[in-house]
Design a protein around this motif. Sequence first.
Motif, PDB file in Angstrom:
ATOM      1  N   ASN A 180     -55.831 -18.736 113.705  1.00 56.48           N
ATOM      2  CA  ASN A 180     -57.254 -19.066 113.749  1.00 56.48           C
ATOM      3  C   ASN A 180     -58.008 -18.215 114.763  1.00 56.48           C
ATOM      4  N   PHE A 181     -57.377 -17.920 115.900  1.00 54.64           N
ATOM      5  CA  PHE A 181     -58.032 -17.089 116.918  1.00 54.64           C
ATOM      6  C   PHE A 181     -58.266 -15.679 116.368  1.00 54.64           C
ATOM      7  N   ILE A 182     -57.237 -15.101 115.739  1.00 51.46           N
ATOM      8  CA  ILE A 182     -57.365 -13.746 115.196  1.00 51.46           C
ATOM      9  C   ILE A 182     -58.435 -13.710 114.109  1.00 51.46           C
ATOM     10  N   ILE A 183     -58.409 -14.692 113.219  1.00 53.89           N
ATOM     11  CA  ILE A 183     -59.382 -14.751 112.127  1.00 53.89           C
ATOM     12  C   ILE A 183     -60.804 -14.838 112.680  1.00 53.89           C
ATOM     13  N   LYS A 184     -61.000 -15.672 113.690  1.00 55.24           N
ATOM     14  CA  LYS A 184     -62.334 -15.823 114.275  1.00 55.24           C
ATOM     15  C   LYS A 184     -62.801 -14.527 114.913  1.00 55.24           C
ATOM     16  N   GLU A 185     -61.886 -13.828 115.611  1.00 53.91           N
ATOM     17  CA  GLU A 185     -62.259 -12.590 116.306  1.00 53.91           C
ATOM     18  C   GLU A 185     -62.518 -11.435 115.336  1.00 53.91           C
ATOM     19  N   ILE A 186     -61.735 -11.355 114.273  1.00 53.57           N
ATOM     20  CA  ILE A 186     -61.839 -10.214 113.364  1.00 53.57           C
ATOM     21  C   ILE A 186     -62.892 -10.424 112.287  1.00 53.57           C
ATOM     22  N   TRP A 187     -62.918 -11.614 111.694  1.00 55.05           N
ATOM     23  CA  TRP A 187     -63.814 -11.841 110.562  1.00 55.05           C
ATOM     24  C   TRP A 187     -64.987 -12.761 110.878  1.00 55.05           C
ATOM     25  N   SER A 188     -64.975 -13.382 112.048  1.00 52.17           N
ATOM     26  CA  SER A 188     -66.019 -14.353 112.394  1.00 52.17           C
ATOM     27  C   SER A 188     -66.129 -15.428 111.315  1.00 52.17           C
ATOM     28  N   SER A 189     -64.970 -15.799 110.755  1.00 51.49           N
ATOM     29  CA  SER A 189     -64.941 -16.753 109.650  1.00 51.49           C
ATOM     30  C   SER A 189     -64.608 -18.155 110.150  1.00 51.49           C
ATOM     31  N   PRO A 190     -64.905 -19.181 109.330  1.00 46.73           N
ATOM     32  CA  PRO A 190     -64.482 -20.542 109.666  1.00 46.73           C
ATOM     33  C   PRO A 190     -62.972 -20.604 109.806  1.00 46.73           C
ATOM     34  N   VAL A 191     -62.495 -21.552 110.565  1.00 46.14           N
ATOM     35  CA  VAL A 191     -61.058 -21.703 110.788  1.00 46.14           C
ATOM     36  C   VAL A 191     -60.321 -21.757 109.459  1.00 46.14           C
ATOM     37  N   GLY A 192     -59.299 -20.905 109.321  1.00 43.30           N
ATOM     38  CA  GLY A 192     -58.481 -20.893 108.124  1.00 43.30           C
ATOM     39  C   GLY A 192     -59.063 -20.124 106.962  1.00 43.30           C
ATOM     40  N   GLY A 193     -60.254 -19.569 107.137  1.00 47.92           N
ATOM     41  CA  GLY A 193     -60.947 -18.930 106.024  1.00 47.92           C
ATOM     42  C   GLY A 193     -60.378 -17.608 105.565  1.00 47.92           C
ATOM     43  N   GLU A 194     -59.554 -16.964 106.396  1.00 42.78           N
ATOM     44  CA  GLU A 194     -59.040 -15.639 106.034  1.00 42.78           C
ATOM     45  C   GLU A 194     -57.527 -15.550 106.211  1.00 42.78           C
ATOM     46  N   THR A 195     -56.841 -16.671 106.064  1.00 43.11           N
ATOM     47  CA  THR A 195     -55.402 -16.699 106.313  1.00 43.11           C
ATOM     48  C   THR A 195     -54.644 -15.719 105.422  1.00 43.11           C
ATOM     49  N   LYS A 196     -54.958 -15.679 104.130  1.00 47.41           N
ATOM     50  CA  LYS A 196     -54.260 -14.780 103.215  1.00 47.41           C
ATOM     51  C   LYS A 196     -54.558 -13.329 103.554  1.00 47.41           C
ATOM     52  N   SER A 197     -55.815 -13.025 103.880  1.00 49.27           N
ATOM     53  CA  SER A 197     -56.181 -11.653 104.247  1.00 49.27           C
ATOM     54  C   SER A 197     -55.443 -11.222 105.504  1.00 49.27           C
ATOM     55  N   LEU A 198     -55.347 -12.115 106.486  1.00 50.96           N
ATOM     56  CA  LEU A 198     -54.651 -11.789 107.725  1.00 50.96           C
ATOM     57  C   LEU A 198     -53.194 -11.453 107.442  1.00 50.96           C
ATOM     58  N   ARG A 199     -52.538 -12.226 106.594  1.00 47.95           N
ATOM     59  CA  ARG A 199     -51.132 -11.975 106.270  1.00 47.95           C
ATOM     60  C   ARG A 199     -50.961 -10.603 105.621  1.00 47.95           C
ATOM     61  N   VAL A 200     -51.872 -10.258 104.717  1.00 47.97           N
ATOM     62  CA  VAL A 200     -51.791  -8.958 104.043  1.00 47.97           C
ATOM     63  C   VAL A 200     -51.995  -7.820 105.039  1.00 47.97           C
TER      64      VAL A 200
END
Length: 232
Positions: A180-200
């Motif tokens: 969630n921290f990485i997603i918020k810093e990179i995409w400024s997205s809601p918590v959990g909003g970019e989990t699949k993208s982060l994994r890729v």
Amino acid sequence: MDNKPYILVVEDDKPIRNFIAASLKAQGFNYIETDKGVEAIALSMSHKPDLIILDLGLPDMDGIEVIAKVREWSEVPIIIVSARENERQKIEALDKGADDYLTKPFGIGELLARVRVSLRHSTTTNNEKESLGIFKVKDLVVDFNKRKVTISNEQIHLTPIEYKIMALLCKYSGKVLTHNFIIKEIWSSPVGGETKSLRVFMASLRRKIEKNPAQPQYIYTEVGVGYRLVDD
């Protein structure tokens, strides 16, 4: 031509292309569109867009080939929009130089958010002037001033988002960064909003910097929590 970002839309499905174009126009973006890969390459050279939205399933050539051709001379941000859900294909597109990936069907709000993030990252890359120093660990060297990443003195090409993740891991080396921290810093997205993208993106990043991604030396997975970059 005004100073608003100029976007090339490459999509062979006319209703989807029209929808994307209309949405970009409503947001004040300039755009040009095509349904062919060959023409997309020519337009990217002649019009020098600020960003490319690219479908992989084009009638005349595979979108991955378009990425490879464009990357021979340009670092323009490329956002993939495709019906292909296979993770291997996503990684292949990212390895060829795509910056982001959306799987169809997608919401136009999500696409526009990705466009804004990619343009912001691109502007930061082009305008960044201050010296940020150098991070070193084992054979990994990140020169923040030159935005250059090397492994054993060999330069590694990272997409803007991969570099952003790498820089974030370096900033907090030795510490576990939650998903969630990485997603918020990179995409400024809601918590959990970019989990699949982060994994890729993490899979692609590891393929580039690790000799054996299955036995990482630099980026460790903290199962169920996040990722950690070694600090020694």
